[in-house]
Write a protein that holds these residues in place. Structure first.
Motif, PDB file in Angstrom:
ATOM      1  N   UNK B 283       5.665   0.543  -0.639  1.00  0.00           N
ATOM      2  CA  UNK B 283       6.290  -0.260   0.414  1.00  0.00           C
ATOM      3  C   UNK B 283       7.572  -0.860  -0.153  1.00  0.00           C
ATOM      4  N   UNK B 284       8.634  -0.893   0.648  1.00  0.00           N
ATOM      5  CA  UNK B 284       9.850  -1.610   0.252  1.00  0.00           C
ATOM      6  C   UNK B 284      10.054  -2.720   1.267  1.00  0.00           C
ATOM      7  N   UNK B 285      10.263  -3.935   0.752  1.00  0.00           N
ATOM      8  CA  UNK B 285      10.403  -5.045   1.675  1.00  0.00           C
ATOM      9  C   UNK B 285      11.151  -6.192   1.028  1.00  0.00           C
ATOM     10  N   UNK B 286      11.388  -7.246   1.796  1.00  0.00           N
ATOM     11  CA  UNK B 286      12.110  -8.422   1.299  1.00  0.00           C
ATOM     12  C   UNK B 286      11.762  -9.610   2.179  1.00  0.00           C
ATOM     13  N   UNK B 287      12.034 -10.799   1.679  1.00  0.00           N
ATOM     14  CA  UNK B 287      11.803 -12.022   2.446  1.00  0.00           C
ATOM     15  C   UNK B 287      10.351 -12.154   2.865  1.00  0.00           C
ATOM     16  N   UNK B 288      10.142 -12.740   4.017  1.00  0.00           N
ATOM     17  CA  UNK B 288       8.774 -13.038   4.448  1.00  0.00           C
ATOM     18  C   UNK B 288       7.943 -11.761   4.579  1.00  0.00           C
ATOM     19  N   UNK B 289       8.584 -10.644   4.898  1.00  0.00           N
ATOM     20  CA  UNK B 289       7.824  -9.407   5.095  1.00  0.00           C
ATOM     21  C   UNK B 289       7.111  -8.953   3.827  1.00  0.00           C
ATOM     22  N   UNK B 290       7.610  -9.352   2.666  1.00  0.00           N
ATOM     23  CA  UNK B 290       6.924  -8.950   1.424  1.00  0.00           C
ATOM     24  C   UNK B 290       5.563  -9.630   1.323  1.00  0.00           C
ATOM     25  N   UNK B 291       5.411 -10.772   1.958  1.00  0.00           N
ATOM     26  CA  UNK B 291       4.112 -11.460   1.930  1.00  0.00           C
ATOM     27  C   UNK B 291       3.082 -10.624   2.677  1.00  0.00           C
ATOM     28  N   UNK B 292       3.520 -10.073   3.814  1.00  0.00           N
ATOM     29  CA  UNK B 292       2.621  -9.219   4.591  1.00  0.00           C
ATOM     30  C   UNK B 292       2.279  -7.974   3.762  1.00  0.00           C
ATOM     31  N   UNK B 293       3.291  -7.430   3.095  1.00  0.00           N
ATOM     32  CA  UNK B 293       3.062  -6.238   2.268  1.00  0.00           C
ATOM     33  C   UNK B 293       2.040  -6.503   1.165  1.00  0.00           C
ATOM     34  N   UNK B 294       2.076  -7.680   0.611  1.00  0.00           N
ATOM     35  CA  UNK B 294       1.083  -8.020  -0.424  1.00  0.00           C
ATOM     36  C   UNK B 294      -0.325  -8.009   0.185  1.00  0.00           C
ATOM     37  N   UNK B 295      -0.429  -8.570   1.368  1.00  0.00           N
ATOM     38  CA  UNK B 295      -1.735  -8.571   2.039  1.00  0.00           C
ATOM     39  C   UNK B 295      -2.179  -7.145   2.337  1.00  0.00           C
ATOM     40  N   UNK B 296      -1.243  -6.319   2.777  1.00  0.00           N
ATOM     41  CA  UNK B 296      -1.570  -4.921   3.085  1.00  0.00           C
ATOM     42  C   UNK B 296      -2.045  -4.198   1.830  1.00  0.00           C
ATOM     43  N   UNK B 297      -1.412  -4.449   0.717  1.00  0.00           N
ATOM     44  CA  UNK B 297      -1.808  -3.810  -0.545  1.00  0.00           C
ATOM     45  C   UNK B 297      -3.274  -4.104  -0.855  1.00  0.00           C
ATOM     46  N   UNK B 298      -3.654  -5.362  -0.621  1.00  0.00           N
ATOM     47  CA  UNK B 298      -5.042  -5.727  -0.928  1.00  0.00           C
ATOM     48  C   UNK B 298      -6.028  -4.973  -0.043  1.00  0.00           C
ATOM     49  N   UNK B 299      -5.698  -4.882   1.230  1.00  0.00           N
ATOM     50  CA  UNK B 299      -6.610  -4.154   2.133  1.00  0.00           C
ATOM     51  C   UNK B 299      -6.623  -2.676   1.743  1.00  0.00           C
TER      52      UNK B 299
END
Ligand code: SF4
Lengths: 501, 382
Positions: B283-299
């Motif tokens: 995933x490539x992301x920045x700002x607040x969207x990286x927080x969602x990406x972290x959550x997605x990684x865990x799932x």
């Protein structure tokens, strides 16, 4: 013929020799205006190292580039705000804006009026030649009625600005007007401006023979002669009569010269006593003699707190949502819970608040997520605990109350209905208890105490510390009593009806 | 000494943390105009700057705010402004002047949903290309994107340091969620905060040329009042700073303005790699969207998908080389951003067909639903 005399003094240290000859046309009034400024600067006694000149765009805008001073050729219209930044960053500078009527009064008009109102100490020399010379002679906000320009071929139909009147109306403490045929008076006015602490404005009526003159059948010297003839010199000119028509007299003189504290003077007078700092400048060289007053946010501890022994460990993030009506202080409750968890319990906490326009009045909510590890998603999606302090808030947020969650309410103010059976309700007459304490406004703190007794995710010690740091001075005792009242109420209830927390 | 660094542990919004970071970096001049969702930065600066002998001024609009911080910078100030969508559009004019005249300053854009007035109180991430290309003409710029209040503090300091070092306006691309959310922010002791300052002139007035670059392509910067009689113009200029309206001067100046960032991008670009080694999909992301990406990684991990995350700390310059390298070894890049494809285009350009590229985007107003991102990942993984 007034050929810019500066050209006859190539050794003049005030000019960038290497940039001469200039781009201005023969017979243009700009040279005389610049020459007068050079003379005024020379006899001002100012340390020229500390003089900066700012221009915008246009024929006049090029003036900055010919002066051997710190000089700034900025964007169209923005000379004044740029100069404002220079002056406020280094108040030792004498900042002069030398620009044209189109630049200052049209595209920069908003800056011009606000600078006069604000009274930042900058000296504005506005050379008015009634048209846009650089771009080939288009009409603008100073073009006299019926005058012909490349965009007013049938004669200008708009009323032009009376710039001196405008500046006076905006509060400029120094306003004058001369024509470029009056080098002596220009110089005197500029000299006075250099001494003035405040926004000062000089309009210089100058011929643009190439464009304005040609289209209005007034070539070179004729145009200058015309201005000289039209000029009416008065010691106390009436500013309301200073409108300029094609054939009208051009009223010249000093219109305004009064004392009004400049922006920085006013800043010092108003703010110094409160912050105990006596000089303000953007370049970071203000001496700070005394400790500044303690800012509100400094109430938290200076050092990162030790991880407390009674820190609650929260594996799965807990989502909390608090809702109430404006003025009930529900946002503050959320803030205290967040601070307690994040700062004093050393857990992670994310706090968000509704920022919709509707949050200005009526029901609003704030949310906190607490966990012992990093919290990713910032928004509360499925609240585990909801705190609702008013019926209006209940009606709005009831949709968020989900099966199996906990609902904490003000017993007297909220009548819960249409809820799944599995919702566990904890009720406290928070507002009534607060009234008994003498102040209805602390109902939020009563409910916060109640919350603390029931919810195990934040330690009591953390909550107490966060509370102390979050309430206004002088209200500590009342708030602590409110908190205790709510807490004890919760503790008692919990003995009878432990809901699994 | 008045305290510019209030060391301690706090529970701050991103906007408050940004203001604290600015002060810690040495900012003493703020010019701004109120606009949601950035106003808290101005409010905080208006309280704090006078306490440390600095100046806060509210201007008549964003055009003026941007012009004022450039002027202040040339008088020796570390200066800043903060705004959002409609305001940043107005600032573009003088951001260009800042680029052309190599003026260090920091511009904060707390992004909200657009275009136009859009969603004043709700999040967007659609000003990313504007940050890169928004002012007319060709140039390079630096932009950073914090994903938490702590990073808002840290990156504001970084933004000032980059501006001072590379002599360019630096844009801090926050977003409404990061600007308004509160989290723990640790403000370290002053001595532990690294602060960079512009390089002043090494020669006395006379011979000195204010726009003559050193080896690193950056000229030394004198400021008003030092006796250098500098000339600063938005026109194409020579090394003395004098207007030189001809193609040779344009080539010399503008190519240097571009190169000073491009050739130094290895020193400026910055990103975090989370679980990238061995990942098939990143995933490539920045700002607040990286927080969602972290959550997605865990799932995803729970589902047995090895998902990496490349989090852009500095958005511009973009980590071109690294993305190219990774593209050769992975199956897919999934760009997660709150717009309809801006950084996704940059990713596609760098990947150049070497792996699959996908965008998970939306128009703004809220953050991503982790489920949507997961679906995109699962579709590629299956
Ligand atoms: S165009 Fe007009 S204003 Fe411009 S230099 Fe020539 S005479 Fe002067």
């Amino acid at each position: 013929m007034i050929e810019p005399q500066i050209l006859e003094h190539p050794k003049d240290l005030l000019l960038r020799k290497e940039r001469i000859p200039h781009i201005w046309c023969p017979g243009c009034g700009l040279g005389s205006a610049l020459s007068a400024l050079v003379d005024a600067l020379r006899s001002s006694g100012l340390d020229l190292k500390n003089v900066a000149v700012v221009s915008g765009i246009g024929c006049t805008g090029r003036a900055a580039g010919y002066l051997n001073l710190d000089s700034f050729h900025t964007t169209h219209g923005r000379a004044i705000p740029y100069a404002t930044g220079l002056k406020l960053a280094n108040p030792d500078l004498t900042v002069i804006v030398f620009s044209g009527d189109g630049d200052l009064a049209a595209i920069g008009g908003n800056h011009l009026i606000h600078a006069a109102r604000r009274n930042v100490d900058i000296k504005v020399i506005c050379v008015n030649n009634f048209n846009y010379g650089m771009t080939g002679g288009q009409g603008g906000p100073t073009t006299p009625r019926l005058a012909r320009t490349t965009t007013t071929s049938y004669g200008n139909t708009e009323k032009p600005f009376n710039l001196v009147h405008l500046m006076a109306a905006c509060g400029a403490p120094y306003v004058a007007r001369w024509t470029s045929a009056h080098p002596h008076y220009m110089k005197i006015a500029m000299g006075e401006m250099l001494k003035k602490d405040g926004f000062s404005f000089l309009e210089v009526i100058a011929p643009c023979p190439t464009n304005f003159g040609r289209r209005n059948k007034l070539r070179e010297i004729k145009l200058l002669q015309r201005y000289l003839e039209q000029a009416v010199l008065e010691s106390q000119p009436d500013i309301a009569k200073a409108d300029i028509e094609l054939d009208s007299p051009i009223l010249c003189g000093k219109f305004v010269d009064l004392e009004r504290p400049s922006y920085l003077t006013a800043l010092k007078e108003t703010v110094s006593a409160k912050v105990k700092v006596y000089d303000f400048r953007g370049d970071g060289r203000a001496p700070l003699e005394e400790e500044p007053v303690k800012p509100a946010a400094a109430k938290a501890p200076r050092k990162p707190a030790e991880v407390p022994s009674e820190r609650p460990v929260i594996q799965r993030p807990v989502q909390i949502k608090l809702a109430g009506l404006g003025g009930q202080g529900i946002g503050l409750c959320g803030l205290i819970i967040g601070r307690a968890a994040a700062i004093f319990d050393h857990n992670q906490a994310v706090y968000t608040q509704e920022y919709s326009p509707e949050a200005r009045g009526g029901a609003s909510a704030s949310s906190i997520i607490i966990a012992s590890r990093q919290i990713h998603t910032p928004y509360v999606t499925k609240p585990d605990i909801m705190v609702i302090m008013a019926q209006g808030a209940y009606n709005k947020y009831q949709k968020d109350v989900r099966p199996g969650s906990h609902l904490i309410i003000d017993k007297d103010l909220v009548r819960p209905k249409d809820l799944p059976d599995s919702v566990r309700i904890q009720a406290i007459p928070a507002t009534r208890l607060a009234e008994e304490l003498g102040q209805k406004v602390v109902a939020n703190i009563v409910i916060l105490g109640f919350f603390t007794a029931l919810v195990p995710h934040i330690s009591l010690a953390a909550m107490q510390k966060a509370l102390k740091g979050s309430i206004p001075k002088g209200t500590e005792e009342l708030n602590l009593r409110a908190f205790e009242t709510g807490y004890n109420y919760g503790k008692k209830r919990r003995q009878y009806r432990d809901h699994g927390y | 000494m008045g305290k510019d660094v209030l060391t301690g542990t706090y529970f701050l919004t991103g906007n408050e943390a940004c203001a604290a970071g600015a002060l810690a970096a040495g900012c003493r001049f703020f010019a701004g105009y109120p606009i949601t969702p950035s106003s808290e930065i101005a409010e905080r600066m208006s309280i704090r700057l006078p306490q440390v002998g600095g100046v806060y001024i509210q201007m008549e609009d964003e055009l003026a705010s941007m012009a004022a911080i450039l002027g202040a910078s040339w008088a020796g100030a570390k200066s800043m402004t903060a705004t959002s969508g409609p305001g940043i559009s107005l600032m573009m004019e003088n951001i260009g002047l800042g680029v052309m005249t190599e003026t260090p300053c920091v511009v904060v854009n707390v992004m909200r949903g657009g275009p136009s007035t859009g969603l004043p109180t709700l999040v967007g991430q659609a000003d990313v290309m504007q940050a890169r290309w928004g002012s007319h003409g060709d140039y390079e710029i630096i932009a950073l994107s914090p994903s938490s209040p702590q990073e808002a503090f840290d990156y504001t300091i970084r933004a000032f340091n980059l501006a001072e070092t590379w002599r360019v306006p630096v844009i801090l691309l926050m977003d409404e969620v990061v600007g308004h959310m509160r989290e723990r922010v640790v403000i370290p002791e002053k001595k532990d905060i690294k602060v960079a300052n512009r390089r002043g002139p090494s020669e006395p007035p006379g011979k000195f040329k204010a726009f003559k670059p050193k080896k690193d392509l950056i000229p030394e910067m004198p400021v008003a009042g030092q006796g250098y009689a500098i000339h600063v113009t938005g026109l194409t200029h020579d090394e003395r700073g004098y207007p030189a309206v001809e193609w040779e001067a344009q080539e010399k100046l503008v190519s240097r303005l571009v190169k000073k960032i491009r050739l130094n991008s290895a020193k400026i670009a910055s990103w975090e790699e989370i679980g990238v080694e061995g990942a098939e999909i990143i995933l490539i992301s920045y700002g607040v969207s990286t927080r969602i990406c972290r959550a997605v990684r865990e799932i995803a991990r729970e589902k047995g998908i090895n998902l990496g995350l490349l989090r852009l700390e500095v958005i511009w310059p973009f980590p071109e080389k690294r993305v190219r390298e990774l593209a050769g070894r992975i199956n897919a890049f999934v760009t997660v951003e709150i717009n309809y494809g801006q950084i996704a285009l940059e990713v596609e350009r760098c990947v150049a067909g070497k792996c699959i590229t996908r965008l998970v985007g939306h128009g703004g107003g809220t953050v991503h639903d982790p489920q949507k991102v997961l679906e995109a990942v699962e579709e590629i993984a299956s």
